[in-house]
Design a protein around this motif. Sequence first.
Motif, PDB file in Angstrom:
ATOM      1  N   ARG A   1       0.705  -1.096  -0.073  1.00  0.00           N
ATOM      2  CA  ARG A   1       0.011  -0.110  -0.026  1.00  0.00           C
ATOM      3  C   ARG A   1       0.941   1.476  -0.013  1.00  0.00           C
ATOM      4  O   ARG A   1       0.320   2.559  -0.362  1.00  0.00           O
ATOM      5  CB  ARG A   1      -0.806  -0.120   1.224  1.00  0.00           C
ATOM      6  CG  ARG A   1      -1.955  -1.133   1.177  1.00  0.00           C
ATOM      7  CD  ARG A   1      -2.854  -0.995   2.322  1.00  0.00           C
ATOM      8  NE  ARG A   1      -4.040  -2.193   2.156  1.00  0.00           N
ATOM      9  CZ  ARG A   1      -5.050  -2.226   1.780  1.00  0.00           C
ATOM     10  NH1 ARG A   1      -5.357  -0.968   0.946  1.00  0.00           N
ATOM     11  NH2 ARG A   1      -5.848  -3.024   1.808  1.00  0.00           N
ATOM     12  N   THR A   2       2.090   1.022   0.273  1.00  0.00           N
ATOM     13  CA  THR A   2       2.941   2.380   0.457  1.00  0.00           C
ATOM     14  C   THR A   2       3.865   2.475  -0.528  1.00  0.00           C
ATOM     15  O   THR A   2       5.157   2.900  -0.420  1.00  0.00           O
ATOM     16  CB  THR A   2       3.635   2.517   1.810  1.00  0.00           C
ATOM     17  OG1 THR A   2       4.246   1.294   2.060  1.00  0.00           O
ATOM     18  CG2 THR A   2       2.540   2.461   3.070  1.00  0.00           C
ATOM     19  N   GLY A   3       3.511   2.106  -1.847  1.00  0.00           N
ATOM     20  CA  GLY A   3       4.707   2.157  -2.872  1.00  0.00           C
ATOM     21  C   GLY A   3       4.561   3.502  -3.602  1.00  0.00           C
ATOM     22  O   GLY A   3       4.326   4.478  -3.302  1.00  0.00           O
ATOM     23  N   TYR A   4       5.273   3.414  -4.865  1.00  0.00           N
ATOM     24  CA  TYR A   4       5.536   4.534  -5.726  1.00  0.00           C
ATOM     25  C   TYR A   4       4.477   4.560  -6.832  1.00  0.00           C
ATOM     26  O   TYR A   4       4.114   3.088  -7.228  1.00  0.00           O
ATOM     27  CB  TYR A   4       6.708   4.712  -6.163  1.00  0.00           C
ATOM     28  CG  TYR A   4       7.947   5.023  -5.148  1.00  0.00           C
ATOM     29  CD1 TYR A   4       7.618   6.043  -4.264  1.00  0.00           C
ATOM     30  CD2 TYR A   4       9.007   4.813  -5.287  1.00  0.00           C
ATOM     31  CE1 TYR A   4       8.495   6.488  -3.136  1.00  0.00           C
ATOM     32  CE2 TYR A   4      10.314   5.321  -4.291  1.00  0.00           C
ATOM     33  CZ  TYR A   4       9.746   6.039  -3.335  1.00  0.00           C
ATOM     34  OH  TYR A   4      10.634   6.552  -2.440  1.00  0.00           O
ATOM     35  N   SER A   5       3.964   5.389  -7.466  1.00  0.00           N
ATOM     36  CA  SER A   5       3.534   5.316  -8.743  1.00  0.00           C
ATOM     37  C   SER A   5       4.560   5.889  -9.839  1.00  0.00           C
ATOM     38  O   SER A   5       5.131   6.725  -9.393  1.00  0.00           O
ATOM     39  CB  SER A   5       2.081   6.104  -8.847  1.00  0.00           C
ATOM     40  OG  SER A   5       2.390   7.552  -8.474  1.00  0.00           O
ATOM     41  N   PRO A   6       4.556   5.389 -10.666  1.00  0.00           N
ATOM     42  CA  PRO A   6       5.673   5.857 -11.938  1.00  0.00           C
ATOM     43  C   PRO A   6       5.480   7.225 -12.373  1.00  0.00           C
ATOM     44  O   PRO A   6       4.465   7.805 -12.454  1.00  0.00           O
ATOM     45  CB  PRO A   6       5.306   4.851 -13.051  1.00  0.00           C
ATOM     46  CG  PRO A   6       4.297   3.743 -12.651  1.00  0.00           C
ATOM     47  CD  PRO A   6       3.709   4.303 -11.575  1.00  0.00           C
ATOM     48  N   ARG A   7       6.658   7.885 -12.413  1.00  0.00           N
ATOM     49  CA  ARG A   7       6.785   9.444 -12.821  1.00  0.00           C
ATOM     50  C   ARG A   7       6.455   9.334 -14.404  1.00  0.00           C
ATOM     51  O   ARG A   7       6.541   8.298 -15.066  1.00  0.00           O
ATOM     52  CB  ARG A   7       7.958   9.859 -12.606  1.00  0.00           C
ATOM     53  CG  ARG A   7       8.367  10.114 -11.318  1.00  0.00           C
ATOM     54  CD  ARG A   7       9.233  11.255 -10.725  1.00  0.00           C
ATOM     55  NE  ARG A   7      10.773  10.597 -11.657  1.00  0.00           N
ATOM     56  CZ  ARG A   7      11.747  11.564 -11.761  1.00  0.00           C
ATOM     57  NH1 ARG A   7      11.665  12.768 -11.250  1.00  0.00           N
ATOM     58  NH2 ARG A   7      12.807  10.945 -12.512  1.00  0.00           N
ATOM     59  N   LEU A   8       5.748  10.526 -14.711  1.00  0.00           N
ATOM     60  CA  LEU A   8       5.519  10.853 -16.306  1.00  0.00           C
ATOM     61  C   LEU A   8       7.012  11.147 -17.147  1.00  0.00           C
ATOM     62  O   LEU A   8       7.193  12.049 -17.089  1.00  0.00           O
ATOM     63  CB  LEU A   8       4.247  11.536 -16.416  1.00  0.00           C
ATOM     64  CG  LEU A   8       3.906  11.993 -17.811  1.00  0.00           C
ATOM     65  CD1 LEU A   8       3.590  10.507 -18.300  1.00  0.00           C
ATOM     66  CD2 LEU A   8       2.710  12.877 -17.796  1.00  0.00           C
ATOM     67  N   VAL A   9       7.527  10.159 -17.523  1.00  0.00           N
ATOM     68  CA  VAL A   9       8.919  10.405 -18.066  1.00  0.00           C
ATOM     69  C   VAL A   9       9.103   9.395 -19.322  1.00  0.00           C
ATOM     70  O   VAL A   9       8.213   8.406 -19.416  1.00  0.00           O
ATOM     71  CB  VAL A   9      10.263  10.102 -17.110  1.00  0.00           C
ATOM     72  CG1 VAL A   9      10.084  11.183 -16.047  1.00  0.00           C
ATOM     73  CG2 VAL A   9      10.104   8.741 -16.572  1.00  0.00           C
TER      74      VAL A   9
END
Length: 278
Positions: free
Chosen positions: A94-102
């Motif tokens: 539940r405490t992960g990252y969402s990918p950046r828009l790159v």
Amino acid sequence: GGAISVSFIARWDSLNTWGRILDFGSGQTTDNIVIANLEKGKSLVAEIYRGSARKRLLMTSVITLGELNRYLFTVSENGHLRMLRDGELLGELRTGYSPRLVERTHLCIGGAAWCPGSGLFNGYIADVKLWSGVVEWDVAHDGAAEVESREVEEKANLTDSKVEISDREAKLKARKAERKARKAQETNASEVVENERSIKAVTPARSTVTPDLTAAATEPRKRWADTSLEAADLVEDEAEAQVDGSAEVEAQAEVGVALGEEAAEEPDAEEEGKAEEE
């Protein structure tokens, strides 16, 4: 960037080191999205990088070699990571990252994005799909039945091909054995004919030699018989000589007896003469 969903079908045949299902990125640790087996083990990991920072969803000892499964990996806007397998929740973070828009320059399936030939997957990967946003299982795998039917059909075709190849091999082996047997029969027939010719060629010479061999074999027996007769005659002559010798001795003995008797009678005559003179 943001929320994403990735679905795929996979089967591990063996475990290579960090065998990747997918690796989207521009380098080794540059905003990568990675799904792979952990090191060389049976644990499955899903990783989201922000720059070089990483959040990992670890699912321990969930990989079964040789088993085909359907998967769905989702990442929400707030970094909620979930992995489903065959419609069942396999793990979540539940405490992960969402990918950046790159921009990600390498979108690799079955290998690493940062090093060609590294992180190679050994098995079967099919129907990789990518969505922007979180999708449900039924949406991700609406064609799952079709995929499974296609794989069953491929396996059936492969089996039929193997059977066909086996039939061809059996026929070829049978023909080879038949040719070998026919060649052996022809060879035996040729040897029989050749032997018959050899016998016919040798027979006259053998017939002319046979009488000489018979005479040569008879001559020693004849000489032996003659020698035996001569020996018998010699024995008989010796026996007759012995008989003659015995007779002569007997005659001499008789003469001696007669002379003795005459000698014994002469003194009586002289005495009678003397008596008469007196």
